[in-house]
Design a protein around this motif. Sequence first.
Motif, mmCIF file in Angstrom:
data_model
loop_
_atom_site.group_PDB
_atom_site.id
_atom_site.type_symbol
_atom_site.label_atom_id
_atom_site.label_comp_id
_atom_site.label_asym_id
_atom_site.label_seq_id
_atom_site.Cartn_x
_atom_site.Cartn_y
_atom_site.Cartn_z
ATOM 1 N N ALA A 153 54.620 8.693 63.403
ATOM 2 C CA ALA A 153 54.694 7.757 64.530
ATOM 3 C C ALA A 153 53.345 7.647 65.238
ATOM 4 C CB ALA A 153 55.767 8.207 65.514
ATOM 5 N N LYS A 174 66.956 1.615 72.256
ATOM 6 C CA LYS A 174 65.554 1.566 71.836
ATOM 7 C C LYS A 174 65.396 0.826 70.508
ATOM 8 C CE LYS A 174 63.739 3.828 75.295
ATOM 9 N NZ LYS A 174 64.913 4.261 76.070
ATOM 10 N N GLN A 175 66.367 0.976 69.610
ATOM 11 C CA GLN A 175 66.323 0.234 68.347
ATOM 12 C C GLN A 175 66.434 -1.264 68.603
ATOM 13 O OE1 GLN A 175 69.496 2.609 66.338
ATOM 14 N NE2 GLN A 175 68.091 2.668 64.601
ATOM 15 N N GLY A 178 63.279 -2.839 69.433
ATOM 16 C CA GLY A 178 62.315 -3.008 68.357
ATOM 17 C C GLY A 178 61.515 -1.779 67.976
ATOM 18 N N TYR A 179 61.823 -0.620 68.551
ATOM 19 C CA TYR A 179 61.110 0.601 68.172
ATOM 20 C C TYR A 179 61.553 1.027 66.772
ATOM 21 C CZ TYR A 179 59.644 1.064 73.042
ATOM 22 O OH TYR A 179 59.079 0.848 74.269
ATOM 23 N N ASP A 180 60.602 1.529 65.973
ATOM 24 C CA ASP A 180 60.967 1.931 64.613
ATOM 25 C C ASP A 180 61.499 3.364 64.593
ATOM 26 O OD1 ASP A 180 58.789 3.732 64.555
ATOM 27 O OD2 ASP A 180 57.459 2.226 63.693
ATOM 28 N N LYS A 181 61.988 3.779 63.422
ATOM 29 C CA LYS A 181 62.624 5.088 63.302
ATOM 30 C C LYS A 181 61.664 6.230 63.619
ATOM 31 C CE LYS A 181 66.349 4.037 60.035
ATOM 32 N NZ LYS A 181 66.940 4.348 58.702
ATOM 33 N N ALA A 182 60.425 6.111 63.153
ATOM 34 C CA ALA A 182 59.455 7.185 63.379
ATOM 35 C C ALA A 182 59.230 7.410 64.869
ATOM 36 C CB ALA A 182 58.136 6.856 62.686
ATOM 37 N N GLU A 183 59.117 6.339 65.631
ATOM 38 C CA GLU A 183 58.902 6.456 67.076
ATOM 39 C C GLU A 183 60.117 7.071 67.759
ATOM 40 O OE1 GLU A 183 55.985 2.709 68.116
ATOM 41 O OE2 GLU A 183 58.066 2.277 67.582
#
Length: 208
Positions: A153, A174-175, A178-183
């Motif tokens: 991340a 958070k998903q 638009g936050y990605d899985k790593a973040e």
Amino acid sequence: MGIDVGSVSTNFALIDEDLRVVEHLYLRTQGQPIAAVQTGLQEIASRIRPDDIVLGVGTTGSARHLTGTLVRADSIKNEITANAVAAALVVPDVRTVIEIGGQDSKIIIIQDQVAVDFAMNTVCAAGTGSFLDQQANRLNIRIVDFGDIALTAQSSVRIAGRCTVFAESDMIHKQQLGYDKAEILAGLCEAMVKNYLNNVAKGKDIQP
């Protein structure tokens, strides 16, 4: 041979006379400690030579007494003692042991290779390994890959880590943003660290 039977995993370690690990095994307990121990013993037996002799057996973990009775253990020790002795053996000048277990988290303060203080969190799963395990399942990620993905991340996102229910709803939110899985994984790790420091390690003098 050492056997550590916890709520999440069952672990075996076979050492020789020079304290070198010659065999080790990690299994999921899956709520069946006896079955996990039986499976582990069979697997360890298949890896060693027929003429090898196990000179002693020690058990630890939340199911240490049950396991100790099952295998007729020579020594049954709680996790605090087992962690402190092992840490002092590997790192003689160790002063702090931080353990994140499946159902509880611990901090052990060591002076002159002796545990002089400790604290545990057994009230809520939010500060334990099962917290990360549950969130990994929800994100369809293997727990063994959790750390590697989190480290990729570029930044972390703040996740409510005091309660698993709040964490789940916060993750979904958070998903959606638009936050990605790593973040999100990095945020979960930071949330657990904050939870640990504010609860288990609160008031403790953490020394390297």
